[in-house]
Scaffold this motif. Structure first.
Motif, PDB file in Angstrom:
ATOM      1  N   ALA A 192       0.828  -1.206   0.000  1.00 17.64           N
ATOM      2  CA  ALA A 192       0.000   0.000   0.000  1.00 17.64           C
ATOM      3  C   ALA A 192       0.862   1.256   0.000  1.00 17.64           C
ATOM      4  O   ALA A 192       0.547   2.241  -0.683  1.00 17.64           O
ATOM      5  CB  ALA A 192      -0.932  -0.007   1.215  1.00 17.64           C
ATOM      6  N   GLY A 193       1.953   1.230   0.748  1.00 22.36           N
ATOM      7  CA  GLY A 193       2.851   2.384   0.752  1.00 22.36           C
ATOM      8  C   GLY A 193       3.456   2.652  -0.609  1.00 22.36           C
ATOM      9  O   GLY A 193       3.574   3.806  -1.029  1.00 22.36           O
ATOM     10  N   ARG A 218      -7.256  -2.887  -3.789  1.00 25.45           N
ATOM     11  CA  ARG A 218      -7.228  -4.312  -3.473  1.00 25.45           C
ATOM     12  C   ARG A 218      -6.403  -4.579  -2.226  1.00 25.45           C
ATOM     13  O   ARG A 218      -6.771  -5.409  -1.380  1.00 25.45           O
ATOM     14  CB  ARG A 218      -6.659  -5.101  -4.656  1.00 25.45           C
ATOM     15  N   THR A 219      -5.285  -3.867  -2.099  1.00 23.40           N
ATOM     16  CA  THR A 219      -4.411  -4.085  -0.948  1.00 23.40           C
ATOM     17  C   THR A 219      -5.090  -3.661   0.350  1.00 23.40           C
ATOM     18  O   THR A 219      -5.056  -4.388   1.355  1.00 23.40           O
ATOM     19  CB  THR A 219      -3.095  -3.312  -1.129  1.00 23.40           C
ATOM     20  N   MET A 222     -11.152   2.039  10.305  1.00 22.42           N
ATOM     21  CA  MET A 222     -10.326   3.037   9.628  1.00 22.42           C
ATOM     22  C   MET A 222     -10.009   2.591   8.200  1.00 22.42           C
ATOM     23  O   MET A 222     -10.090   3.378   7.251  1.00 22.42           O
ATOM     24  CB  MET A 222      -9.034   3.237  10.423  1.00 22.42           C
ATOM     25  N   LEU A 223      -9.650   1.325   8.025  1.00 21.64           N
ATOM     26  CA  LEU A 223      -9.333   0.818   6.693  1.00 21.64           C
ATOM     27  C   LEU A 223     -10.568   0.765   5.805  1.00 21.64           C
ATOM     28  O   LEU A 223     -10.470   0.901   4.582  1.00 21.64           O
ATOM     29  CB  LEU A 223      -8.684  -0.561   6.803  1.00 21.64           C
ATOM     30  N   HIS A 224     -11.748   0.550   6.411  1.00 16.88           N
ATOM     31  CA  HIS A 224     -12.983   0.572   5.628  1.00 16.88           C
ATOM     32  C   HIS A 224     -13.208   1.966   5.039  1.00 16.88           C
ATOM     33  O   HIS A 224     -13.608   2.112   3.873  1.00 16.88           O
ATOM     34  CB  HIS A 224     -14.166   0.171   6.512  1.00 16.88           C
ATOM     35  N   ALA A 225     -12.928   2.995   5.830  1.00 16.05           N
ATOM     36  CA  ALA A 225     -13.063   4.366   5.334  1.00 16.05           C
ATOM     37  C   ALA A 225     -12.052   4.640   4.223  1.00 16.05           C
ATOM     38  O   ALA A 225     -12.366   5.286   3.212  1.00 16.05           O
ATOM     39  CB  ALA A 225     -12.878   5.350   6.487  1.00 16.05           C
ATOM     40  N   ALA A 226     -10.814   4.140   4.397  1.00 15.92           N
ATOM     41  CA  ALA A 226      -9.807   4.313   3.352  1.00 15.92           C
ATOM     42  C   ALA A 226     -10.213   3.568   2.083  1.00 15.92           C
ATOM     43  O   ALA A 226     -10.024   4.064   0.967  1.00 15.92           O
ATOM     44  CB  ALA A 226      -8.450   3.803   3.857  1.00 15.92           C
ATOM     45  N   GLU A 227     -10.787   2.378   2.254  1.00 16.07           N
ATOM     46  CA  GLU A 227     -11.249   1.603   1.107  1.00 16.07           C
ATOM     47  C   GLU A 227     -12.350   2.349   0.352  1.00 16.07           C
ATOM     48  O   GLU A 227     -12.377   2.370  -0.885  1.00 16.07           O
ATOM     49  CB  GLU A 227     -11.756   0.244   1.583  1.00 16.07           C
ATOM     50  N   PHE A 260     -15.881  -8.804  -8.404  1.00 13.03           N
ATOM     51  CA  PHE A 260     -14.869  -8.996  -9.440  1.00 13.03           C
ATOM     52  C   PHE A 260     -14.021  -7.742  -9.638  1.00 13.03           C
ATOM     53  O   PHE A 260     -12.832  -7.819  -9.953  1.00 13.03           O
ATOM     54  CB  PHE A 260     -15.528  -9.396 -10.768  1.00 13.03           C
ATOM     55  N   PHE A 261     -14.632  -6.579  -9.441  1.00 11.33           N
ATOM     56  CA  PHE A 261     -13.905  -5.327  -9.637  1.00 11.33           C
ATOM     57  C   PHE A 261     -12.870  -5.107  -8.533  1.00 11.33           C
ATOM     58  O   PHE A 261     -11.955  -4.309  -8.690  1.00 11.33           O
ATOM     59  CB  PHE A 261     -14.884  -4.145  -9.686  1.00 11.33           C
ATOM     60  N   ARG A 262     -13.052  -5.780  -7.417  1.00  9.62           N
ATOM     61  CA  ARG A 262     -12.086  -5.662  -6.318  1.00  9.62           C
ATOM     62  C   ARG A 262     -11.019  -6.749  -6.392  1.00  9.62           C
ATOM     63  O   ARG A 262     -10.206  -6.877  -5.482  1.00  9.62           O
ATOM     64  CB  ARG A 262     -12.807  -5.739  -4.972  1.00  9.62           C
ATOM     65  N   GLY A 263     -11.036  -7.529  -7.435  1.00 12.38           N
ATOM     66  CA  GLY A 263     -10.044  -8.582  -7.578  1.00 12.38           C
ATOM     67  C   GLY A 263     -10.361  -9.832  -6.791  1.00 12.38           C
ATOM     68  O   GLY A 263      -9.488 -10.693  -6.612  1.00 12.38           O
TER      69      GLY A 263
END
Length: 655
Positions: free
Chosen positions: A19-20, A41-42, A61-66, A180-183
């Motif tokens: 991700a970085g 995806r990451t 927090m990661l859900h918001a980033a997603e 599928f769009f998220r891999g």
């Protein structure tokens, strides 16, 4: 440590590093769709990984980033500088929490507050932080013993349930229509379910869509099945899609238990990965060293047998060569097993660089290339600390403040580049910055002020030698002591670390334009080539990396210079030190002087020894007990005769 937590630590850190890298690329080109998709995806995978453990603040927090990345992916949002900074903040915080999980097994008490603060820095479609509902964060839906899907599954799989030897867990996996769009690959996810007993795929709607209504990029299936795996293992299989699966336990009475197994149960793959502790590989390396000693002992035995029985000696030499070939292959194979990629060892560098820059009110971009190269694990483990010192030095001393960079016509954001490349059996590491560079005159003055040099000696140093003064212990050009620098500790640590890994370091700088540091290291640290020398009837080992050449000259060519001795070699005057005097033993006399030419801080120095021995490849053991307290000892090795050979560290011995 729990096996699942250990696996999470490895996987989570790899995802953080990926991700970085994606976000660093997006900072340069926010419209790069490939990196937007990869970052999405990451982060989605990382969110699923943290959901297995008690890391709800990280998951939220990661859900918001997603969500933010999903909007950018769909074209309904823009990744500007603030958005990328907010995303980097979320990834950095996740990285810290992974460290907390490793140290304590739980998040800190302020995790909820810290997570909400990180989310608040993320722009959202509604103008505020994107906070997912608790339902979307659930790691699995509650068990529903009376649910309609469960009753239908029990009826459909009654034979498999009756034949089961252990309790079963039923699952109902309803993939998101846009998975599928998220891999995501629902079939691949279900294929990873351990101890699978049965599987059924049915339409999410009452019937399968007709051919004219079929949308090939939309998932419209429901996957239901049974497994005898534990709840923990089953939830781990679905860790990437925690909000899309329900579970229910189906107990089986012992009297009804059968012995049948479904043909659908996956077989063990023929090729698997095995995680091995580093200390076991180190023990194998030590055993290899003992084997090398035993093999080398066969040579003298064959020579002795030649006098008694030439035919037997020939057979011994043939066996010796065959064992040597097998040993060479074993050494290459073990060396390959010890190779690890550099990326995991460097994963914290970008975050720490940003934190250091933020504490100094500076903005930087750290670009890392070539980190997929594989090196010996000992080299990979030893690289982080010296590189951190170099990065800290670049941010503090090299990169100017934003105002100063604008005045100099530079971009406000400083650039630090860390690159790795393979050069034969060595690896070249270069760290460069586009900062202010170093002023050799200022370095000379500082060295004199700190008592490291006399004014006369400083004036005799050319610019190249003046730059190397920064590696002297206690050297620092910083006037005020801060949390980052100014304590006179840092660059000497870098040089010591490089030399401890049998490497070298060089520096070049251009005033006003930047600085480059070059570190050259061996790829493999399994065996160390040694030159055996004799001093006062004792034998010592010298690492060949520290030996430039060996020469033999007439003793009359040694000339007194000042209070010491020197010789002229290729029109250069080289100081001569007797290794016996450094070791506090009595040197031997003779008609000729045998010299080992080495380099100490880029200066040629000759060490006089009493004799040269053989060149051997040996497994170097670190100094222990008594040797650890002695100065100038690199370690010990075994000779072909089985004797212990003390290996000297020339730079430390001469300094």
């Amino acid at each position: 440590m729990d096996d699942m937590l250990e696996q999470f630590l490895i996987e989570g850190r790899d995802l953080v590093a990926q991700a970085g890298r994606d976000l660093a690329a997006l900072a340069a080109d926010p419209a790069d769709h490939a990196h937007i998709d990869s970052a999405f995806r990451t982060v989605h995978t990382l969110k699923g990984s943290v959901s297995i453990f008690a890391m709800t603040p990280a998951e939220r927090m990661l859900h918001a980033a997603e969500d933010l990345l999903d909007r950018a992916r769909r074209g309904t949002g823009v990744l500007d500088a603030d958005a990328i900074a907010g995303l980097l903040g979320c990834i950095d915080q996740t990285d810290r929490w992974i460290d907390d999980m490793e140290a304590t097994g739980s998040l800190p008490a302020d995790a909820e507050e810290v997570g909400l603060a990180a989310m608040a820095r993320l722009p959202s479609a509604g103008g505020g932080p994107s906070v997912p509902s608790q339902n979307s964060l659930a790691s699995d839906a509650p068990e529903k013993a009376g649910a309609e899907w469960l009753r239908a599954l029990q009826s459909r799989e009654s034979a498999a349930i009756a034949d089961a030897a252990h309790a079963l867990t039923a699952f109902r996996y309803v993939p998101d229509a846009d998975c599928f769009f998220r891999g995501e690959d629902p079939l691949a996810i279900v294929e990873g379910v351990p101890e699978l007993v049965s599987l059924a795929v049915s339409p999410a709607a009452p019937e399968w869509p007709g051919i004219t209504a079929l949308e090939p990029f939309t998932c419209f299936s429901v996957l239901e099945g049974l497994s005898t795996a534990s709840d923990e293992a089953l939830r781990s299989a679905f860790r990437l899609v925690p909000g899309q699966v329900e579970f229910a336990r189906i107990p089986v009475a012992p009297a009804e238990a059968g012995t049948g197994r479904s043909a659908l149960e996956p077989q063990s793959p023929s090729g698997t990965y095995l995680r091995v502790e580093g200390r076991r590989l180190d023990a194998l390396a030590d055993d290899l060293g003992d084997l090398i000693v035993a093999i080398n002992a066969l040579g003298p035995i064959a020579e002795e047998a030649q006098r008694l029985n030439p035919a037997l000696a020939a057979r011994l030499r043939g066996a010796h060569l065959a064992i040597e070939r097998a040993n060479g292959k074993l050494r290459r194979d073990l060396g390959a097993v010890r190779l690890v990629p550099l990326a995991p060892a460097l994963r914290r560098l970008p975050r720490l660089a940003r934190e250091i820059a933020e504490s100094l009110g500076k903005s930087i971009d750290l670009v890392i290339t070539g980190d997929k190269l594989e090196v010996d694990k000992q080299i990979a483990d030893g690289l982080f600390e010296p590189l951190l010192h170099l990065v800290r030095n670049a941010v503090d001393h090299g990169i100017e403040a934003p105002d100063a960079r604008r005045e100099a016509g530079k971009d406000e954001r400083g650039r630090i580049a860390l690159g790795f490349r393979r050069e034969g059996d060595r690896i070249a590491v270069t760290l460069s910055d586009d900062g202010a560079g170093m002023d050799p005159d200022r370095i000379r003055r500082t060295a004199v002020e700190r008592g490291l040099l006399t004014p006369e000696a400083a004036d005799a140093f050319d610019d190249g030698h003046a730059l190397r003064l920064i590696f002297r212990p206690g050297f620092s050009t910083t006037v005020a002591v801060s949390q980052v620098s100014g304590r006179g500790v840092g660059m000497d640590i870098v040089q010591n670390a490089a030399e401890a890994m049998r490497g070298t370091i060089a520096v070049e700088s251009w005033h006003g334009r930047g600085t480059n540091f070059h570190i050259n290291l061996p790829v493999s640290a399994l065996t160390t080539p040694l030159l055996v020398v004799e001093v006062a009837q004792e034998r010592y080992g010298l690492a060949l990396e520290q030996v430039v050449e060996t020469v033999r000259i007439d003793r009359s060519a040694l000339l007194p210079v000042g209070g010491g001795v020197a010789c002229v070699l290729r029109d250069r005057t080289i100081p001569v030190l007797h290794l016996g005097s450094l070791l506090e033993t009595e040197p031997c006399d003779g008609l000729h002087a045998r010299l080992v030419i080495t380099r100490i801080r880029d200066e040629a120095v000759a060490l006089q020894v009493d004799g040269f021995g053989e060149r051997i490849d040996a497994v170097l053991r670190p100094p222990g007990r008594m040797l650890a307290a002695m100065r100038g000892i690199m370690g010990s090795a075994l000779t072909p005769e089985g004797d212990v050979l003390v290996v000297l560290d020339i730079p430390e011995l001469v300094a």
